[in-house]
Design a protein around this motif. Structure first.
Motif, PDB file in Angstrom:
ATOM      1  N   ALA A 226       0.860  -1.181   0.000  1.00 53.20           N
ATOM      2  CA  ALA A 226       0.000   0.000   0.000  1.00 53.20           C
ATOM      3  C   ALA A 226       0.899   1.236   0.000  1.00 53.20           C
ATOM      4  CB  ALA A 226      -0.889  -0.009   1.239  1.00 53.20           C
ATOM      5  N   VAL A 227       0.298   2.418  -0.125  1.00 54.66           N
ATOM      6  CA  VAL A 227       1.122   3.627  -0.048  1.00 54.66           C
ATOM      7  C   VAL A 227       1.761   3.699   1.340  1.00 54.66           C
ATOM      8  CG1 VAL A 227      -0.201   4.934  -1.746  1.00 54.66           C
ATOM      9  CG2 VAL A 227      -0.818   5.063   0.671  1.00 54.66           C
ATOM     10  N   ASP A 228       2.911   4.344   1.431  1.00 53.60           N
ATOM     11  CA  ASP A 228       3.626   4.411   2.698  1.00 53.60           C
ATOM     12  C   ASP A 228       3.089   5.513   3.594  1.00 53.60           C
ATOM     13  OD1 ASP A 228       5.971   2.474   2.248  1.00 53.60           O
ATOM     14  OD2 ASP A 228       5.938   3.698   0.437  1.00 53.60           O
ATOM     15  N   VAL A 229       2.606   6.590   2.981  1.00 55.06           N
ATOM     16  CA  VAL A 229       2.131   7.728   3.746  1.00 55.06           C
ATOM     17  C   VAL A 229       1.083   8.443   2.895  1.00 55.06           C
ATOM     18  CG1 VAL A 229       4.034   9.163   2.871  1.00 55.06           C
ATOM     19  CG2 VAL A 229       2.878   9.844   4.955  1.00 55.06           C
ATOM     20  N   VAL A 230       0.123   9.084   3.562  1.00 59.16           N
ATOM     21  CA  VAL A 230      -0.939   9.796   2.847  1.00 59.16           C
ATOM     22  C   VAL A 230      -0.890  11.271   3.218  1.00 59.16           C
ATOM     23  CG1 VAL A 230      -3.419  10.013   2.475  1.00 59.16           C
ATOM     24  CG2 VAL A 230      -2.412   7.755   2.870  1.00 59.16           C
ATOM     25  N   ILE A 231      -0.933  12.132   2.202  1.00 62.49           N
ATOM     26  CA  ILE A 231      -1.036  13.572   2.427  1.00 62.49           C
ATOM     27  C   ILE A 231      -2.470  13.993   2.138  1.00 62.49           C
ATOM     28  CG2 ILE A 231      -0.280  15.853   1.649  1.00 62.49           C
ATOM     29  CD1 ILE A 231       2.356  14.531   0.758  1.00 62.49           C
ATOM     30  N   VAL A 232      -3.110  14.660   3.100  1.00 60.96           N
ATOM     31  CA  VAL A 232      -4.434  15.240   2.869  1.00 60.96           C
ATOM     32  C   VAL A 232      -4.234  16.746   2.807  1.00 60.96           C
ATOM     33  CG1 VAL A 232      -6.750  15.566   3.796  1.00 60.96           C
ATOM     34  CG2 VAL A 232      -5.609  13.363   4.065  1.00 60.96           C
ATOM     35  N   ALA A 233      -4.625  17.366   1.682  1.00 60.92           N
ATOM     36  CA  ALA A 233      -4.255  18.769   1.504  1.00 60.92           C
ATOM     37  C   ALA A 233      -5.356  19.581   0.838  1.00 60.92           C
ATOM     38  CB  ALA A 233      -2.976  18.869   0.674  1.00 60.92           C
ATOM     39  N   ARG A 234      -5.362  20.855   1.172  1.00 58.25           N
ATOM     40  CA  ARG A 234      -6.245  21.819   0.531  1.00 58.25           C
ATOM     41  C   ARG A 234      -5.630  23.196   0.722  1.00 58.25           C
ATOM     42  NH1 ARG A 234      -9.482  25.751   0.191  1.00 58.25           N
ATOM     43  NH2 ARG A 234     -11.603  25.641  -0.580  1.00 58.25           N
ATOM     44  N   GLY A 235      -5.821  24.088  -0.250  1.00 56.93           N
ATOM     45  CA  GLY A 235      -5.291  25.441  -0.137  1.00 56.93           C
ATOM     46  C   GLY A 235      -6.094  26.277   0.841  1.00 56.93           C
ATOM     47  N   GLY A 236      -5.693  27.534   0.964  1.00 56.82           N
ATOM     48  CA  GLY A 236      -6.333  28.413   1.940  1.00 56.82           C
ATOM     49  C   GLY A 236      -7.740  28.814   1.530  1.00 56.82           C
ATOM     50  N   GLY A 237      -8.495  29.308   2.499  1.00 51.93           N
ATOM     51  CA  GLY A 237      -9.852  29.752   2.228  1.00 51.93           C
ATOM     52  C   GLY A 237     -10.514  30.213   3.511  1.00 51.93           C
ATOM     53  N   SER A 238     -11.771  30.595   3.400  1.00 51.82           N
ATOM     54  CA  SER A 238     -12.486  31.048   4.594  1.00 51.82           C
ATOM     55  C   SER A 238     -12.824  29.839   5.462  1.00 51.82           C
ATOM     56  CB  SER A 238     -13.773  31.744   4.183  1.00 51.82           C
ATOM     57  OG  SER A 238     -14.648  30.792   3.616  1.00 51.82           O
ATOM     58  N   LEU A 239     -13.307  30.134   6.659  1.00 49.42           N
ATOM     59  CA  LEU A 239     -13.695  29.057   7.559  1.00 49.42           C
ATOM     60  C   LEU A 239     -14.737  28.153   6.889  1.00 49.42           C
ATOM     61  CD1 LEU A 239     -13.432  27.896  10.437  1.00 49.42           C
ATOM     62  CD2 LEU A 239     -15.349  29.340  11.100  1.00 49.42           C
ATOM     63  N   GLU A 240     -15.651  28.765   6.148  1.00 52.19           N
ATOM     64  CA  GLU A 240     -16.679  27.970   5.460  1.00 52.19           C
ATOM     65  C   GLU A 240     -16.050  27.103   4.368  1.00 52.19           C
ATOM     66  OE1 GLU A 240     -16.823  31.163   6.118  1.00 52.19           O
ATOM     67  OE2 GLU A 240     -18.866  31.914   6.367  1.00 52.19           O
ATOM     68  N   ASP A 241     -15.082  27.675   3.628  1.00 54.29           N
ATOM     69  CA  ASP A 241     -14.423  26.924   2.557  1.00 54.29           C
ATOM     70  C   ASP A 241     -13.742  25.677   3.105  1.00 54.29           C
ATOM     71  OD1 ASP A 241     -15.180  28.770   0.710  1.00 54.29           O
ATOM     72  OD2 ASP A 241     -13.266  29.841   0.674  1.00 54.29           O
ATOM     73  N   LEU A 242     -13.150  25.839   4.287  1.00 49.75           N
ATOM     74  CA  LEU A 242     -12.368  24.748   4.858  1.00 49.75           C
ATOM     75  C   LEU A 242     -13.230  23.797   5.677  1.00 49.75           C
ATOM     76  CD1 LEU A 242      -9.199  26.681   6.139  1.00 49.75           C
ATOM     77  CD2 LEU A 242      -9.636  25.721   3.889  1.00 49.75           C
ATOM     78  N   TRP A 243     -14.544  24.063   5.712  1.00 50.74           N
ATOM     79  CA  TRP A 243     -15.359  23.388   6.718  1.00 50.74           C
ATOM     80  C   TRP A 243     -15.370  21.873   6.590  1.00 50.74           C
ATOM     81  CZ3 TRP A 243     -16.419  24.848  11.260  1.00 50.74           C
ATOM     82  CH2 TRP A 243     -17.250  24.044  12.047  1.00 50.74           C
ATOM     83  N   ALA A 244     -15.257  21.362   5.355  1.00 49.67           N
ATOM     84  CA  ALA A 244     -15.291  19.903   5.166  1.00 49.67           C
ATOM     85  C   ALA A 244     -14.244  19.217   6.047  1.00 49.67           C
ATOM     86  CB  ALA A 244     -15.056  19.567   3.702  1.00 49.67           C
ATOM     87  N   PHE A 245     -13.142  19.912   6.308  1.00 50.51           N
ATOM     88  CA  PHE A 245     -12.062  19.310   7.091  1.00 50.51           C
ATOM     89  C   PHE A 245     -12.336  19.379   8.590  1.00 50.51           C
ATOM     90  CE2 PHE A 245     -10.400  20.229   2.967  1.00 50.51           C
ATOM     91  CZ  PHE A 245      -9.682  19.082   2.659  1.00 50.51           C
ATOM     92  N   ASN A 246     -13.489  19.970   8.945  1.00 52.63           N
ATOM     93  CA  ASN A 246     -13.940  19.942  10.333  1.00 52.63           C
ATOM     94  C   ASN A 246     -15.102  18.976  10.533  1.00 52.63           C
ATOM     95  OD1 ASN A 246     -12.129  21.908  11.271  1.00 52.63           O
ATOM     96  ND2 ASN A 246     -13.444  23.548  10.488  1.00 52.63           N
ATOM     97  N   GLU A 247     -15.527  18.331   9.428  1.00 50.28           N
ATOM     98  CA  GLU A 247     -16.649  17.395   9.562  1.00 50.28           C
ATOM     99  C   GLU A 247     -16.187  16.137  10.291  1.00 50.28           C
ATOM    100  OE1 GLU A 247     -19.743  17.779   8.771  1.00 50.28           O
ATOM    101  OE2 GLU A 247     -19.878  19.309   7.190  1.00 50.28           O
ATOM    102  N   GLU A 248     -17.067  15.651  11.155  1.00 51.69           N
ATOM    103  CA  GLU A 248     -16.708  14.499  11.982  1.00 51.69           C
ATOM    104  C   GLU A 248     -16.290  13.291  11.142  1.00 51.69           C
ATOM    105  OE1 GLU A 248     -19.523  13.648  14.995  1.00 51.69           O
ATOM    106  OE2 GLU A 248     -18.480  11.849  15.682  1.00 51.69           O
TER     107      GLU A 248
ATOM    108  N   VAL B  97      -3.805  21.773   5.542  1.00 49.69           N
ATOM    109  CA  VAL B  97      -5.001  22.437   5.019  1.00 49.69           C
ATOM    110  C   VAL B  97      -4.912  23.929   5.292  1.00 49.69           C
ATOM    111  CG1 VAL B  97      -7.495  22.703   5.282  1.00 49.69           C
ATOM    112  CG2 VAL B  97      -6.493  20.418   5.210  1.00 49.69           C
ATOM    113  N   GLY B  98      -5.119  24.742   4.260  1.00 53.93           N
ATOM    114  CA  GLY B  98      -5.191  26.188   4.415  1.00 53.93           C
ATOM    115  C   GLY B  98      -3.833  26.835   4.586  1.00 53.93           C
TER     116      GLY B  98
END
Lengths: 458, 98
Positions: A228-250, A267-268
């Motif tokens: 399997a992959v050795d490591v996973v990067i989860v990434a997203r560029g900057g944005g407002s709190l609402e833009d980034l909200w998916a990364f606060n979902e449980e 993220v951000g």
């Protein structure tokens, strides 16, 4: 009743100027105050005003600076006024967001005077985004719940593999993030394969898409290696709190915490904080930083290799030097006593080895020096010195070898006798009549058979 | 019948060039570090240390070659039939979620 203020207690003082607290009977003429006294009086007045402690203040964040001690200074402003604000380093750690120029926030704190600068300012101990109070509340509530479930525990964090062969990336294919990560990996660690599992990173369905991408990454293994992959990067560029909200979902936070591979989350911007980051095995300020943290740097690896190469050459050269020393000792013994043929054989064998070692090391050290010269100042001087020592000792070895040509011994009339299995024969015991032996002379070989076996004396 | 071959010298380094070419960087580096430690510890017969040295030199060259010549490969995962993820080359106009 009005709060007593500075001017209330300024009855015309006497001359010479009286200190504060002097009796009223001394007064005559204006009282002169020290700067400290006035400032202290202003401070006391402010501290006594109930409306200035424990206040919520809404405004737009102006310029933000962070001191080397880690305290944060910024201005809060609206159309009519500005307010200086500061957050102590320890208070910053617990904040759900950091002030960033241009955002509207609601800050909580107390107004106080910093006497050395004669400045009043808001000492902030809490911040919420203005207008998204609901999201901020949700954030805090979910953060508390997931923390209680142990998702953010330091003991859960797994180390990132030091030499990843396959790096998984969960992000959007559109936008600069994948490009940034690609650029960092191509520079630092191009030996890896970059495997993207694409997802939406904002808007409706983003959380589900991220979770799906994480699962896809988990289920995939390389057909050739079964890995399997050795490591996973989860990434997203900057944005407002609402833009980034998916990364606060449980669902996203839990999928990251439960992932089968170590996860780096970036993220951000530096100042954005998401719950996904808390659940990550490693938290990065931005997508590019996440990529940097996920893989080693090949420049450093090159230096490491040069160091290993030198250690290798030095290690081998030391063996050669030691063997040379013991050969000298043997040679002295040879000259003192009658030489035995097996010594010549040993010397033949060792001579060939030393010859091989000297050639190998000689060209290697030559290469080393070229590499070292290229590496310049980055390499510790120590290594260069050690290589020089190794080289000197090799030159020495080569000279010693020339004096010890084992074939010279054969030339003097000795012979090497081997049994059928190729072993050198040094003892008559164990030999049998009729056995065929090989005798090596200075020139040529003889196959001889044993007539009879006598005592194994000298 | 007489065996006239001489005693072989152990540790000819060039035995496994193919195996070496297939060795991933991390494995090669690990082995190189082990080789160096063993050489530095000393106490080995000369044949063994020379063989080790040659193995180490080959490992070093392999690692250096990998470091210098590697090119990052980029691929993407898509959900294949039956839900098993499949690997595809990444195209510039790919959408995020198939």
């Amino acid at each position: 009743m009005a709060t007593p203020g500075l001017w209330d207690e300024a009855p015309a003082p006497a001359e010479p100027p009286a200190r504060r607290g002097a009796g009223p009977e001394e007064q005559s003429g204006p009282r002169v105050l020290s700067v400290a006294e006035v400032t202290r009086a202003i401070r006391d007045t402010i501290r006594r005003s109930p409306g200035l402690s424990g206040v919520w203040i809404e405004g737009e964040v102006g310029q933000v600076t962070v001191s080397s001690a880690g305290h944060c200074y910024f201005t809060l402003k609206d159309e009519k006024a500005q307010l200086r604000c500061m957050i102590f380093r320890d208070d910053r750690m617990g904040l759900p967001l950091e002030p960033r120029t241009g955002i509207r926030i609601v800050a909580h704190g107390r107004v106080d005077v910093f006497e050395p600068q004669g400045a009043y300012q808001l000492y902030v101990d809490g911040i919420q985004p203005a207008g998204v109070g609901d999201l901020a509340l949700q954030f805090e509530a979910l953060k508390a719940r997931l923390a209680a479930d142990g998702l953010f525990e330091a003991s859960r964090k797994r180390p990132i593999p030091p030499w990843p062969r396959m790096v998984g990336v969960v992000t959007s294919l559109s936008g600069a993030v994948l490009h940034d990560i690609h650029r960092v990996l191509a520079r630092r660690w191009p030996m890896a394969r970059l495997i993207v599992s694409p997802c939406k990173v904002q808007g409706a369905g983003a959380a589900e898409s991220i979770v799906r991408a994480l699962r896809r990454m988990e289920r995939w293994t390389d057909a050739d290696s079964g890995r399997a992959v050795d490591v996973v990067i989860v990434a997203r560029g900057g944005g407002s709190l609402e833009d980034l909200w998916a990364f606060n979902e449980e669902s996203v936070v839990r999928a990251i915490a439960a992932h089968s591979r170590p996860v780096v989350v970036g993220v951000g911007h530096e100042t954005d904080v998401t719950l996904s980051e808390f659940a990550a095995d490693l938290r990065a300020a931005t997508p590019s930083v996440a990529a940097e943290l996920a893989v080693p740097d090949r420049g450093q690896q090159r230096q490491h290799l040069v160091a290993l190469q030198s250690a290798l050459a030095i290690g081998a050269a030391q063996h050669v030097a030691r063997t040379r020393a013991s050969l000298h000792a043997e040679r002295r013994a040879l000259e003192t006593f009658r030489p035995a043929a097996y010594l010549a054989v040993e010397r033949e064998r060792i001579g060939l080895l030393l010859d091989r070692a000297t050639r190998a090391l000689g060209s290697r050290l030559h290469g080393d020096r070229a590499v070292l010269a290229r590496s310049g100042d980055r390499l510790p001087t120590l290594l260069r010195a050690r290589t020089a020592v190794a080289r000197a000792s090799l030159t020495h070895s080569a000279a010693g070898l020339a004096a010890l040509d084992p074939f010279a011994t054969l030339e003097r009339g000795y012979a090497i006798v081997r049994s059928g299995d190729g072993r050198v024969v040094v003892d008559a015991a164990g030999r049998t009549a009729g056995e065929v032996l090989e005798v090596r002379l200075a020139r040529g070989l003889l196959d001889v058979s044993i007539e009879s076996v006598r005592d194994s004396g000298t | 019948v007489t065996d006239t071959t001489s005693t072989p010298i152990p540790g000819d380094g060039a035995l496994d060039a193919d195996q070496m070419a297939a060795l991933p960087f991390d494995k090669a580096l690990e082995e190189l570090q082990r080789v160096v430690s063993r050489l530095e510890e000393g106490g080995l017969p000369l044949e063994e240390s020379i063989a080790l040295y040659e193995r180490g030199a080959a490992l070093h060259d392999h690692c250096a070659r990998l470091l210098d010549s590697a090119e990052l490969r980029v691929q993407r995962l898509v959900d294949g039939p039956g839900g098993a993820p499949r690997l595809m080359d990444l195209r510039p106009d790919d959408g995020d979620d198939l």
